[in-house]
Design an enzyme around this catalytic site. Structure first.
Site, PDB file in Angstrom:
ATOM      1  N   LYS A 149      18.992-101.372 -31.537  1.00 24.00           N
ATOM      2  CA  LYS A 149      18.966-101.295 -30.073  1.00 24.00           C
ATOM      3  C   LYS A 149      19.641-100.015 -29.572  1.00 24.00           C
ATOM      4  O   LYS A 149      19.080 -99.286 -28.772  1.00 24.00           O
ATOM      5  CB  LYS A 149      19.659-102.535 -29.493  1.00 24.00           C
ATOM      6  CG  LYS A 149      18.818-103.791 -29.681  1.00 24.00           C
ATOM      7  CD  LYS A 149      19.461-105.009 -29.082  1.00 24.00           C
ATOM      8  CE  LYS A 149      20.542-105.597 -29.956  1.00 24.00           C
ATOM      9  NZ  LYS A 149      20.084-106.161 -31.221  1.00 24.00           N
ATOM     10  N   ASP A 169      16.722 -95.807 -41.628  1.00 25.98           N
ATOM     11  CA  ASP A 169      16.971 -97.232 -41.419  1.00 25.98           C
ATOM     12  C   ASP A 169      16.064 -97.967 -42.392  1.00 25.98           C
ATOM     13  O   ASP A 169      14.855 -97.999 -42.216  1.00 25.98           O
ATOM     14  CB  ASP A 169      16.658 -97.623 -39.958  1.00 25.98           C
ATOM     15  CG  ASP A 169      17.065 -99.066 -39.648  1.00 25.98           C
ATOM     16  OD1 ASP A 169      16.994 -99.910 -40.553  1.00 25.98           O
ATOM     17  OD2 ASP A 169      17.437 -99.343 -38.488  1.00 25.98           O
ATOM     18  N   ARG A 230      30.939 -98.421 -36.229  1.00 26.62           N
ATOM     19  CA  ARG A 230      32.093 -99.155 -36.747  1.00 26.62           C
ATOM     20  C   ARG A 230      32.947 -98.259 -37.623  1.00 26.62           C
ATOM     21  O   ARG A 230      32.418 -97.444 -38.397  1.00 26.62           O
ATOM     22  CB  ARG A 230      31.641-100.344 -37.597  1.00 26.62           C
ATOM     23  CG  ARG A 230      31.393-101.612 -36.789  1.00 26.62           C
ATOM     24  CD  ARG A 230      32.681-102.123 -36.124  1.00 26.62           C
ATOM     25  NE  ARG A 230      32.455-103.218 -35.192  1.00 26.62           N
ATOM     26  CZ  ARG A 230      32.228-103.083 -33.890  1.00 26.62           C
ATOM     27  NH1 ARG A 230      32.184-101.892 -33.331  1.00 26.62           N
ATOM     28  NH2 ARG A 230      32.091-104.143 -33.110  1.00 26.62           N
ATOM     29  N   ASP A 254      34.665 -92.914 -32.147  1.00 22.79           N
ATOM     30  CA  ASP A 254      35.110 -93.918 -31.178  1.00 22.79           C
ATOM     31  C   ASP A 254      35.733 -95.111 -31.903  1.00 22.79           C
ATOM     32  O   ASP A 254      36.430 -95.916 -31.303  1.00 22.79           O
ATOM     33  CB  ASP A 254      33.900 -94.387 -30.356  1.00 22.79           C
ATOM     34  CG  ASP A 254      34.274 -95.365 -29.251  1.00 22.79           C
ATOM     35  OD1 ASP A 254      35.279 -95.096 -28.550  1.00 22.79           O
ATOM     36  OD2 ASP A 254      33.584 -96.391 -29.082  1.00 22.79           O
ATOM     37  N   GLU A 259      42.173-100.336 -36.369  1.00 17.45           N
ATOM     38  CA  GLU A 259      42.360-100.186 -34.925  1.00 17.45           C
ATOM     39  C   GLU A 259      43.477-101.103 -34.481  1.00 17.45           C
ATOM     40  O   GLU A 259      43.536-102.242 -34.956  1.00 17.45           O
ATOM     41  CB  GLU A 259      41.064-100.535 -34.179  1.00 17.45           C
ATOM     42  CG  GLU A 259      39.959 -99.548 -34.506  1.00 17.45           C
ATOM     43  CD  GLU A 259      38.651 -99.795 -33.747  1.00 17.45           C
ATOM     44  OE1 GLU A 259      38.655-100.570 -32.776  1.00 17.45           O
ATOM     45  OE2 GLU A 259      37.640 -99.198 -34.114  1.00 17.45           O
ATOM     46  N   HIS A 279      37.823 -96.585 -28.998  1.00 16.99           N
ATOM     47  CA  HIS A 279      36.818 -97.664 -28.982  1.00 16.99           C
ATOM     48  C   HIS A 279      36.366 -97.971 -27.545  1.00 16.99           C
ATOM     49  O   HIS A 279      36.548 -99.086 -27.043  1.00 16.99           O
ATOM     50  CB  HIS A 279      37.378 -98.923 -29.657  1.00 16.99           C
ATOM     51  CG  HIS A 279      36.294 -99.847 -30.154  1.00 16.99           C
ATOM     52  ND1 HIS A 279      36.410-100.585 -31.294  1.00 16.99           N
ATOM     53  CD2 HIS A 279      35.062-100.144 -29.669  1.00 16.99           C
ATOM     54  CE1 HIS A 279      35.316-101.298 -31.485  1.00 16.99           C
ATOM     55  NE2 HIS A 279      34.471-101.053 -30.498  1.00 16.99           N
ATOM     56  N   LEU A 280      35.785 -96.947 -26.930  1.00 14.92           N
ATOM     57  CA  LEU A 280      35.374 -97.076 -25.521  1.00 14.92           C
ATOM     58  C   LEU A 280      33.875 -97.289 -25.346  1.00 14.92           C
ATOM     59  O   LEU A 280      33.381 -97.325 -24.217  1.00 14.92           O
ATOM     60  CB  LEU A 280      35.756 -95.795 -24.749  1.00 14.92           C
ATOM     61  CG  LEU A 280      37.238 -95.515 -24.552  1.00 14.92           C
ATOM     62  CD1 LEU A 280      37.432 -94.238 -23.738  1.00 14.92           C
ATOM     63  CD2 LEU A 280      37.895 -96.689 -23.828  1.00 14.92           C
ATOM     64  N   GLY A 281      33.144 -97.399 -26.473  1.00 14.41           N
ATOM     65  CA  GLY A 281      31.675 -97.466 -26.391  1.00 14.41           C
ATOM     66  C   GLY A 281      31.159 -98.485 -25.390  1.00 14.41           C
ATOM     67  O   GLY A 281      30.192 -98.228 -24.667  1.00 14.41           O
TER      68      GLY A 281
HETATM   69  N1  LIG Z   1      31.674 -98.456 -30.053  1.00 10.57           N
HETATM   70  C1  LIG Z   1      31.412 -99.575 -29.409  1.00 10.57           C
HETATM   71  O1  LIG Z   1      32.142 -99.964 -28.508  1.00 10.57           O
HETATM   72  C2  LIG Z   1      30.211-100.374 -29.764  1.00 10.57           C
HETATM   73  C3  LIG Z   1      29.757-100.425 -31.050  1.00 10.57           C
HETATM   74  N2  LIG Z   1      28.675-101.195 -31.381  1.00 10.57           N
HETATM   75  C4  LIG Z   1      28.225-101.150 -32.773  1.00 10.57           C
HETATM   76  O2  LIG Z   1      27.035-100.354 -32.859  1.00 10.57           O
HETATM   77  C5  LIG Z   1      26.276-100.761 -33.991  1.00 10.57           C
HETATM   78  C6  LIG Z   1      24.805-100.887 -33.632  1.00 10.57           C
HETATM   79  O3  LIG Z   1      24.620-101.912 -32.687  1.00 10.57           O
HETATM   80  P1  LIG Z   1      23.148-102.369 -32.201  1.00 10.57           P
HETATM   81  O4  LIG Z   1      22.266-101.196 -32.072  1.00 10.57           O
HETATM   82  O5  LIG Z   1      23.348-103.252 -31.041  1.00 10.57           O
HETATM   83  O6  LIG Z   1      22.708-103.242 -33.457  1.00 10.57           O
HETATM   84  P2  LIG Z   1      21.227-103.547 -33.987  1.00 10.57           P
HETATM   85  O7  LIG Z   1      21.377-104.721 -34.843  1.00 10.57           O
HETATM   86  O8  LIG Z   1      20.252-103.590 -32.850  1.00 10.57           O
HETATM   87  O9  LIG Z   1      20.869-102.272 -34.892  1.00 10.57           O
HETATM   88  C7  LIG Z   1      21.486-101.986 -36.116  1.00 10.57           C
HETATM   89  C8  LIG Z   1      20.477-101.245 -36.983  1.00 10.57           C
HETATM   90  O10 LIG Z   1      21.100-100.829 -38.198  1.00 10.57           O
HETATM   91  C9  LIG Z   1      20.129-100.957 -39.239  1.00 10.57           C
HETATM   92  N3  LIG Z   1      20.762-101.003 -40.554  1.00 10.57           N
HETATM   93  C10 LIG Z   1      21.251-102.071 -41.244  1.00 10.57           C
HETATM   94  N4  LIG Z   1      21.715-101.677 -42.445  1.00 10.57           N
HETATM   95  C11 LIG Z   1      21.504-100.339 -42.511  1.00 10.57           C
HETATM   96  C12 LIG Z   1      21.762 -99.367 -43.509  1.00 10.57           C
HETATM   97  N5  LIG Z   1      22.314 -99.704 -44.686  1.00 10.57           N
HETATM   98  N6  LIG Z   1      21.429 -98.086 -43.255  1.00 10.57           N
HETATM   99  C13 LIG Z   1      20.856 -97.736 -42.081  1.00 10.57           C
HETATM  100  N7  LIG Z   1      20.574 -98.621 -41.100  1.00 10.57           N
HETATM  101  C14 LIG Z   1      20.901 -99.899 -41.310  1.00 10.57           C
HETATM  102  C15 LIG Z   1      19.387-102.225 -38.911  1.00 10.57           C
HETATM  103  O11 LIG Z   1      18.112-102.241 -39.521  1.00 10.57           O
HETATM  104  C16 LIG Z   1      19.275-102.108 -37.394  1.00 10.57           C
HETATM  105  O12 LIG Z   1      18.061-101.477 -37.017  1.00 10.57           O
HETATM  106  C17 LIG Z   1      26.947-102.048 -34.493  1.00 10.57           C
HETATM  107  O13 LIG Z   1      27.794-101.708 -35.579  1.00 10.57           O
HETATM  108  C18 LIG Z   1      27.790-102.504 -33.320  1.00 10.57           C
HETATM  109  O14 LIG Z   1      28.864-103.301 -33.707  1.00 10.57           O
HETATM  110  C19 LIG Z   1      27.960-101.888 -30.441  1.00 10.57           C
HETATM  111  C20 LIG Z   1      28.370-101.858 -29.136  1.00 10.57           C
HETATM  112  C21 LIG Z   1      29.548-101.134 -28.680  1.00 10.57           C
HETATM  113  O1  LIG Z   2      30.272-104.767 -28.888  1.00 14.11           O
HETATM  114  C1  LIG Z   2      30.755-104.159 -29.852  1.00 14.11           C
HETATM  115  O2  LIG Z   2      30.321-104.231 -31.024  1.00 14.11           O
HETATM  116  C2  LIG Z   2      31.902-103.274 -29.613  1.00 14.11           C
HETATM  117  O3  LIG Z   2      32.294-102.585 -30.522  1.00 14.11           O
HETATM  118  C3  LIG Z   2      32.582-103.289 -28.301  1.00 14.11           C
HETATM  119  O4  LIG Z   2      33.934-103.610 -28.530  1.00 14.11           O
HETATM  120  P1  LIG Z   2      34.878-104.050 -27.314  1.00 14.11           P
HETATM  121  O5  LIG Z   2      34.268-105.285 -26.706  1.00 14.11           O
HETATM  122  O6  LIG Z   2      34.864-102.921 -26.328  1.00 14.11           O
HETATM  123  O7  LIG Z   2      36.205-104.301 -27.906  1.00 14.11           O
END
Ligand SMILES: NC(=O)C1=CN([C@@H]2O[C@H](COP(=O)(O)OP(=O)(O)OC[C@H]3O[C@@H](n4cnc5c(N)ncnc54)[C@H](O)[C@@H]3O)[C@@H](O)[C@H]2O)C=CC1
Ligand SMILES: O=C(O)C(=O)COP(=O)(O)O
Length: 527
Positions: A149, A169, A230, A254, A259, A279-281
């Site tokens: 996503k 991916d 992550r 981020d 953490e 971690h502001l994403g």
């Molecule tokens: N920094 C932050 O505050 C935030 C971080 N995140 C993190 O962002 C990441 C992505 O989230 P979304 O897009 O919502 O998840 P998602 O589940 O929609 O997409 C993750 C993608 O990674 C792929 N994937 C799985 N294993 C893989 C590998 N070994 N190599 C390459 N690709 C691989 C999957 O096929 C999938 O298309 C997650 O780790 C989530 O926790 C999400 C929201 C906020």
């Molecule tokens: O939704 C996620 O995976 C995030 O990393 C966001 O983390 P947070 O809710 O801002 O502590």
């Protein structure tokens, strides 16, 4: 009235929803020992990434019915322990997608134009225009790792900025990559050709330290990397070295392996080449309302005895329907997982055949369960009964459903055929005595084996001695065989051998098996 503990900072919109049905206590920043002490009073726990929900906390939470993660990643929750304890874990899979994607883009641009240092310089009274010559992203190559996503939204925005897009991916279809104008490549090519690399996959065993010293060695000295996914996906020690030695030009993080980031972390000492945010994403007003409302509504519903729409560990179905279909759902998930591994992960076509008593319209969840199993290697706990169909659609997986009520080999049976990077493979399965799962066919060969955690499949010529050779080869590698069965269509024609083994196959054994005369193919599978 039930009690809900909110242990991380959550938008008031979520608290307001919970307050309609529960007593809500907001206690942020609790030390783990404190949380263990008080959790037994609560029916629900609402968190973000700040609270680590360990097995100890789950076991102490004797009243807990639901853990709500106001965000995406549930890697701070011991989901297996929660499942064992019968606690529903829910998240908000889409509430912060845009926020995280925009943060990654902001990091890429601010790193390219030295915004953090330029800002600091002006505020300290200087007017230095020479020091901060940046680089443009226009016409540069962006390598996106994880085209889910967030990765998809980054792709669309980066394309609009005139960037060329590469993606790695292993679980996304060519069609989906084409839709997003991404050239799907191997990780090595992505590392070698990208000017920018942005990470958007979950932290798993496969992705832990995926960006290590070897990966940095492959990157261009002008490359810049962004991690808003992550901590732990990048080996931080290797990053520090790569930046110090000029192996790459910059990085923006981020998220961190630990953490909050340690006060004396070497990352804090790297100056202009490294942009850091805490971690502001997901920290936008919009995302925080989205995730708080999404998760608070689910907690409210579960406390009222209703199903949750984004449960990561328990099917989001009404209890009656669920009870009846449960064994078939488990079978479908297992077969989906199995066929995705046989077909090589990147599946773009799935034929689901529902036979016998399964050929009713009420069995739609079985199709969803097959997709959940199929996607579980890629998405882990992020795929659930609610989002499996939409995830499959977005990934460009064509799903065909066929129903055949007349098929009467078993009361009800399921046949899945998937086309993936390793070709087309099929599996069938049924229930024995309503509960026990059996795999009844592999690639057209009839068998009858229960699924097990570690399995080995071979395609071979049916001839004397071959089974003994495989048996002794496994023995010589100290692999214990729990059960073994051969399926064949004609005597001395082609056959499959299915072995349940007690441990994962040791490295190197598969290639030894392939060398046995008569063996055409061999696969290992973990279910
Ligand atoms: N920094 C932050 O505050 C935030 C971080 N995140 C993190 O962002 C990441 C992505 O989230 P979304 O897009 O919502 O998840 P998602 O589940 O929609 O997409 C993750 C993608 O990674 C792929 N994937 C799985 N294993 C893989 C590998 N070994 N190599 C390459 N690709 C691989 C999957 O096929 C999938 O298309 C997650 O780790 C989530 O926790 C999400 C929201 C906020
Ligand atoms: O939704 C996620 O995976 C995030 O990393 C966001 O983390 P947070 O809710 O801002 O502590």
């Amino acid at each position: 009235m039930p009690k809900v503990l909110v242990s991380d900072s959550i938008d008031q919109a979520g608290i307001d929803i919970l307050s309609q049905v529960a007593q809500v206590d907001v206690k942020t920043g609790l030390p783990a020992e404190e949380l263990v002490k008080i959790i037994s009073e609560y029916d629900a726990l609402m968190i973000r990434s700040g609270t680590r929900v360990t097995q100890e906390i789950i076991e102490a939470g004797v009243q807990l019915k639901i853990i709500g993660r106001a965000g995406v990643g549930v890697d701070n929750v011991d989901v297996a322990a929660a499942t064992r304890a019968g606690i529903v874990v829910v998240n908000s899979p889409e509430g912060n997608t845009i926020a995280a994607a925009e943060h990654a883009l902001a990091m890429m641009l601010s790193m390219s134009r030295h915004i953090p240092e330029a800002n600091e310089s002006v505020k300290s009274g200087k007017w230095d225009r020479k020091k901060f010559i940046g680089v443009e992203v226009y016409k540069k190559t962006l390598g996106i790792v994880g085209l889910g996503k967030i990765g998809s939204h980054v792709a669309a925005a980066a394309k609009a900025m005139g960037m060329k897009l590469l993606a790695f991916d292993p679980y996304i279809s060519q069609e989906r990559a084409d839709q997003l104008s991404c050239r799907l490549v191997d990780m090595d090519i992505l590392l070698q050709e990208s000017d920018y690399i942005t990470l958007h996959m979950p932290k798993t065993k496969e992705t832990y330290h995926m960006i290590d010293a070897k990966a940095f060695d492959m990157m261009k000295p002008t490359a810049r990397i962004v991690n808003c996914a992550r901590g732990g996906i990048i080996d931080e020690a290797a990053l520090v070295e790569a930046l110090k030695e000029g192996k790459i030009a910059g990085a923006a993080l981020d998220v961190y392996e630990n953490e909050p980031l340690e006060a004396d972390s070497a990352l804090r000492e790297l100056g202009q080449k490294l942009v850091l945010t805490p971690h502001l994403g997901a920290s936008t007003e919009e995302a925080q309302v989205n995730v708080a409302v999404d998760v608070a509504e689910q907690i409210r519903d579960v406390l009222l005895g209703l199903p949750a729409r984004s449960a990561v560990n328990i099917p989001g179905l009404y209890p009656d329907a669920l009870e009846k279909l449960k064994p078939y759902l488990q079978l479908a998930e297992t077969l989906g997982n199995l066929v995705s591994q046989l077909a090589g992960g990147r599946v773009d076509f799935l034929d689901v055949r529902l036979q016998g008593e399964l050929a009713t319209n009420n069995s739609q969840p079985v199709v969803v369960a097959s997709l959940k199993g199929l996607l579980s290697q890629a998405l882990r706990e992020r795929v659930n009964y609610v989002n499996a169909s939409i995830e499959a659609k977005e990934r460009g997986i064509h799903v065909i459903e066929t129903r055949d009520a007349a098929a009467n080999d078993y009361t009800g049976s399921l046949h899945l055929e998937a086309k993936g990077s390793l070709g087309t493979h099929s599996v069938s399965g049924a229930l024995l005595g309503d509960r026990e799962m059996r795999i009844t066919n592999i690639d057209g060969f009839p068998i009858n084996v229960p699924p097990s955690h570690h399995m080995l499949f071979t395609l071979h010529r049916d001839m004397p001695g071959i089974i003994g050779k495989i048996g002794s080869l496994l023995g010589s590698f100290n692999v214990n065989i729990a059960s073994m069965q051969v399926g064949r269509k004609i005597v001395r024609g082609e056959a499959v051998m299915v072995l349940s083994i007690d441990d994962p196959l040791p490295e190197g054994l598969l290639s030894e098996i392939m060398k046995v005369p008569g063996i055409r193919d061999a696969y290992t599978v973990t279910l």
